[in-house]
Enzyme design. Structure first.
Site, mmCIF file in Angstrom:
data_model
loop_
_atom_site.group_PDB
_atom_site.id
_atom_site.type_symbol
_atom_site.label_atom_id
_atom_site.label_comp_id
_atom_site.label_asym_id
_atom_site.label_seq_id
_atom_site.Cartn_x
_atom_site.Cartn_y
_atom_site.Cartn_z
ATOM 1 N N ASP A 240 -50.225 20.537 14.288
ATOM 2 C CA ASP A 240 -51.271 19.534 14.500
ATOM 3 C C ASP A 240 -52.422 19.745 13.519
ATOM 4 O O ASP A 240 -53.027 18.786 13.034
ATOM 5 C CB ASP A 240 -51.775 19.621 15.952
ATOM 6 C CG ASP A 240 -52.520 18.381 16.390
ATOM 7 O OD1 ASP A 240 -52.588 17.412 15.607
ATOM 8 O OD2 ASP A 240 -53.062 18.368 17.512
ATOM 9 N N HIS B 270 -54.973 19.244 26.055
ATOM 10 C CA HIS B 270 -55.068 19.306 24.593
ATOM 11 C C HIS B 270 -56.351 18.577 24.178
ATOM 12 O O HIS B 270 -56.366 17.353 24.083
ATOM 13 C CB HIS B 270 -53.811 18.635 24.015
ATOM 14 C CG HIS B 270 -53.737 18.557 22.526
ATOM 15 N ND1 HIS B 270 -52.789 19.236 21.795
ATOM 16 C CD2 HIS B 270 -54.471 17.873 21.614
ATOM 17 C CE1 HIS B 270 -52.941 18.966 20.514
ATOM 18 N NE2 HIS B 270 -53.957 18.134 20.373
ATOM 19 N N HIS C 134 -59.767 17.718 21.848
ATOM 20 C CA HIS C 134 -60.377 17.677 20.521
ATOM 21 C C HIS C 134 -61.893 17.746 20.708
ATOM 22 O O HIS C 134 -62.417 17.238 21.705
ATOM 23 C CB HIS C 134 -59.992 16.380 19.793
ATOM 24 C CG HIS C 134 -58.615 16.421 19.206
ATOM 25 N ND1 HIS C 134 -58.331 16.028 17.919
ATOM 26 C CD2 HIS C 134 -57.434 16.832 19.730
ATOM 27 C CE1 HIS C 134 -57.034 16.186 17.678
ATOM 28 N NE2 HIS C 134 -56.471 16.667 18.772
ATOM 29 N N CYS D 20 -57.766 13.350 13.698
ATOM 30 C CA CYS D 20 -56.964 12.173 14.024
ATOM 31 C C CYS D 20 -57.050 11.236 12.829
ATOM 32 O O CYS D 20 -58.137 10.823 12.452
ATOM 33 C CB CYS D 20 -57.502 11.505 15.290
ATOM 34 S SG CYS D 20 -56.648 9.983 15.678
HETATM 35 P P1 HMG Z 1 -39.315 4.123 11.792
HETATM 36 O O1 HMG Z 1 -39.686 3.781 10.386
HETATM 37 O O2 HMG Z 1 -39.412 3.070 12.860
HETATM 38 O O3 HMG Z 1 -37.887 4.850 11.844
HETATM 39 O O4 HMG Z 1 -40.232 5.355 12.223
HETATM 40 P P2 HMG Z 1 -36.431 4.294 11.638
HETATM 41 O O5 HMG Z 1 -35.604 4.827 12.747
HETATM 42 O O6 HMG Z 1 -36.442 2.814 11.393
HETATM 43 O O7 HMG Z 1 -35.996 5.038 10.278
HETATM 44 C C1 HMG Z 1 -36.637 4.780 9.043
HETATM 45 C C2 HMG Z 1 -36.292 5.883 8.055
HETATM 46 O O8 HMG Z 1 -36.812 7.140 8.524
HETATM 47 C C3 HMG Z 1 -34.810 6.119 7.893
HETATM 48 O O9 HMG Z 1 -34.632 6.614 6.577
HETATM 49 C C4 HMG Z 1 -34.519 7.229 8.850
HETATM 50 O O10 HMG Z 1 -33.388 7.969 8.521
HETATM 51 C C5 HMG Z 1 -35.750 8.072 8.711
HETATM 52 P P3 HMG Z 1 -34.169 5.645 5.379
HETATM 53 O O11 HMG Z 1 -32.873 5.069 5.844
HETATM 54 O O12 HMG Z 1 -35.246 4.615 5.225
HETATM 55 O O13 HMG Z 1 -34.065 6.573 4.205
HETATM 56 N N1 HMG Z 1 -36.041 8.872 9.908
HETATM 57 C C6 HMG Z 1 -36.264 10.200 9.921
HETATM 58 N N2 HMG Z 1 -36.291 11.117 8.948
HETATM 59 C C7 HMG Z 1 -36.525 12.387 9.299
HETATM 60 N N3 HMG Z 1 -36.770 12.783 10.565
HETATM 61 C C8 HMG Z 1 -36.741 11.894 11.560
HETATM 62 C C9 HMG Z 1 -36.485 10.536 11.256
HETATM 63 N N4 HMG Z 1 -36.414 9.418 11.998
HETATM 64 C C10 HMG Z 1 -36.127 8.415 11.177
HETATM 65 N N5 HMG Z 1 -36.997 12.303 12.823
HETATM 66 C C11 HMG Z 1 -40.474 7.401 13.444
HETATM 67 C C12 HMG Z 1 -40.106 5.946 13.507
HETATM 68 C C13 HMG Z 1 -40.573 7.920 14.866
HETATM 69 C C14 HMG Z 1 -39.400 8.160 12.679
HETATM 70 C C15 HMG Z 1 -41.802 7.529 12.701
HETATM 71 O O14 HMG Z 1 -42.741 6.680 13.296
HETATM 72 C C16 HMG Z 1 -42.360 8.937 12.723
HETATM 73 O O15 HMG Z 1 -41.829 9.836 12.097
HETATM 74 N N6 HMG Z 1 -43.467 9.137 13.429
HETATM 75 C C17 HMG Z 1 -44.060 10.450 13.561
HETATM 76 C C18 HMG Z 1 -45.551 10.355 13.473
HETATM 77 C C19 HMG Z 1 -46.133 11.716 13.702
HETATM 78 O O16 HMG Z 1 -45.550 12.735 13.416
HETATM 79 N N7 HMG Z 1 -47.354 11.747 14.239
HETATM 80 C C20 HMG Z 1 -48.040 12.966 14.500
HETATM 81 C C21 HMG Z 1 -47.574 13.632 15.774
HETATM 82 S S1 HMG Z 1 -48.371 13.023 17.264
HETATM 83 C C22 HMG Z 1 -49.875 13.808 17.236
HETATM 84 O O17 HMG Z 1 -50.229 14.409 16.276
HETATM 85 C C23 HMG Z 1 -50.715 13.826 18.481
HETATM 86 C C24 HMG Z 1 -50.595 15.127 19.230
HETATM 87 O O18 HMG Z 1 -50.902 16.231 18.368
HETATM 88 C C25 HMG Z 1 -51.549 15.147 20.422
HETATM 89 C C26 HMG Z 1 -53.011 15.001 20.069
HETATM 90 O O19 HMG Z 1 -53.493 15.553 19.067
HETATM 91 O O20 HMG Z 1 -53.693 14.367 20.867
HETATM 92 C C27 HMG Z 1 -49.180 15.338 19.722
HETATM 93 MG MG MG Z 2 -54.434 17.371 18.431
#
Ligand code: HMG
Ligand code: MG
Length: 328
Positions: free
Chosen positions: A15, A236, A238, A269
């Protein structure tokens, strides 16, 4: 007594670093995790199997997982390493590495892996839902219901591998798009769904730092009214508005004993410009010590890491306690 024990989940390496613009060398990330493991912290969120197009900084999480499995990372307590997975593709990438390195980690299915002297690290998978539709779309590119269905599969597959599962719910006390208008009943409903799907723990994320003492209390009362046990909840916070420790105190009074924090207050964020990061681990350890609570973490060691990583990233130390301890 055990009621004095508090578990801090160190989220700095994931994070904390995920939104850094400059690519952080793999060696620095591994150095950070290895330093943290020596402080007495028992759980470290080490990486994220998300799309590298969405979060480029987490692209080398595979190498981090391989390192943790293949090298003996020294730690005074048995370690759990946590990795985010938003869908079965992410979990598959993680599982491929686990399967290629059998006998290197302990699982809930095979606790024997813990035996014979050397404790092996346990692995955890974390899924992440959002409390509002707009945040869900921005973070996961799908609505809440679709995300919960995807997580059901991720959780089931993780359990089949013997992995512990944590489930985040973001923006529970305020959303960058929907403001304070987050319904605690909706949060409880999502949490119930995730627990029924098999999640072992819910981490309630105050992603924007908009949480206040009364609203934190109201949220936790709502969770309790929905039948969710305090031992299944992590908070969690901030520190964006400086309310993290106040909200932590309220949560302790509600019986919560697991909290997430980030060394040096790393992280923020991406949708809240100028927002400061996660509450710092240094502040949390210091606060718990003043209350006579036991985190098992060496404050001086944590403080040194906060200072070191801030310098590595070329930013000022984001921990008030860290700065005070170091006289900086
Ligand atoms: P999408 O574009 O809708 O995915 O994203 P898709 O299924 O249509 O796939 C698109 C492309 O991504 C494809 O590749 C997939 O293979 C690839 P292409 O054919 O174009 O070459 N793909 C992946 N590659 C690697 N790993 C994967 C994966 N999935 C698909 N897992 C998706 C949907 C969920 C993948 C995207 O929105 C995403 O990765 N989101 C993550 C965002 C993120 O990490 N945010 C931070 C975490 S949350 C946070 O920080 C809050 C928290 O800390 C709490 C707080 O602080 O309060 C938890
Ligand atoms: Mg956080």
């Amino acid at each position: 007594t055990s009621n004095n024990k508090v578990k801090l989940v160190e989220v700095g390496p994931r994070d904390g670093l995920q939104n850094e613009k400059k690519t952080i060398p793999l060696a620095t990330k591994i150095d950070l995790i290895e330093r943290l493991a020596r402080t007495g912290v028992s759980t470290i969120e080490a990486g994220s199997f998300v799309s590298p197009k969405w979060v480029p900084q987490m692209a080398n999480s595979s190498e981090i997982l391989e390192h943790l499995l293949q090298k003996k990372v020294q730690a005074p307590v048995p370690m759990t390493y946590s990795f985010l997975a938003p869908n079965t593709k992410g979990l598959q990438n993680c599982a491929d590495i686990l399967k290629a390195n059998p006998e290197t980690f302990s699982t809930q299915l095979d606790p024997r892996a813990d035996g014979n002297g050397e404790p092996k690290p346990a692995m955890e998978v974390a899924v992440f839902a959002a409390a509002t539709e707009s945040f869900s779309q921005k973070n996961l590119n799908c609505d809440i219901q679709t995300s919960l269905e995807r997580f059901k599969a991720v959780i089931q597959d993780s359990k089949a591998l013997g992995l512990r599962v944590r489930a985040y719910i973001s923006v529970v006390l305020g959303c960058p798009f929907e403001g304070f208008d987050v319904d605690p009943h909706k949060v409880a409903e999502i949490a119930t769904d995730l627990l029924e799907s098999g999640a072992d723990e819910i981490s309630l994320g105050d992603t924007t730092g908009m949480g206040t003492a009364p609203r934190t209390s109201a949220l936790l009362r709502c969770m309790s009214a929905a039948g969710i046990r305090t031992e299944d909840i992590a908070m969690h916070f901030h520190d964006t508005y400086g309310q993290a420790l106040v909200n932590t105190a309220v949560s302790l009074e509600h019986g919560i004993r697991t909290f997430d924090s980030s060394v040096g207050g790393l992280g923020g964020c991406p949708y809240s410009p100028g927002a400061t990061g996660n509450v710092s681990t240094e502040n949390m350890v210091y606060f718990m010590e003043t209350l006579g609570m036991d985190t098992g973490i060496d404050l001086d060691a944590m403080t040194d890491i906060g200072s070191w990583i801030s310098t590595e990233l070329g930013k000022s130390n984001g921990s008030t306690v860290g700065k005070a301890v170091l006289g900086a």
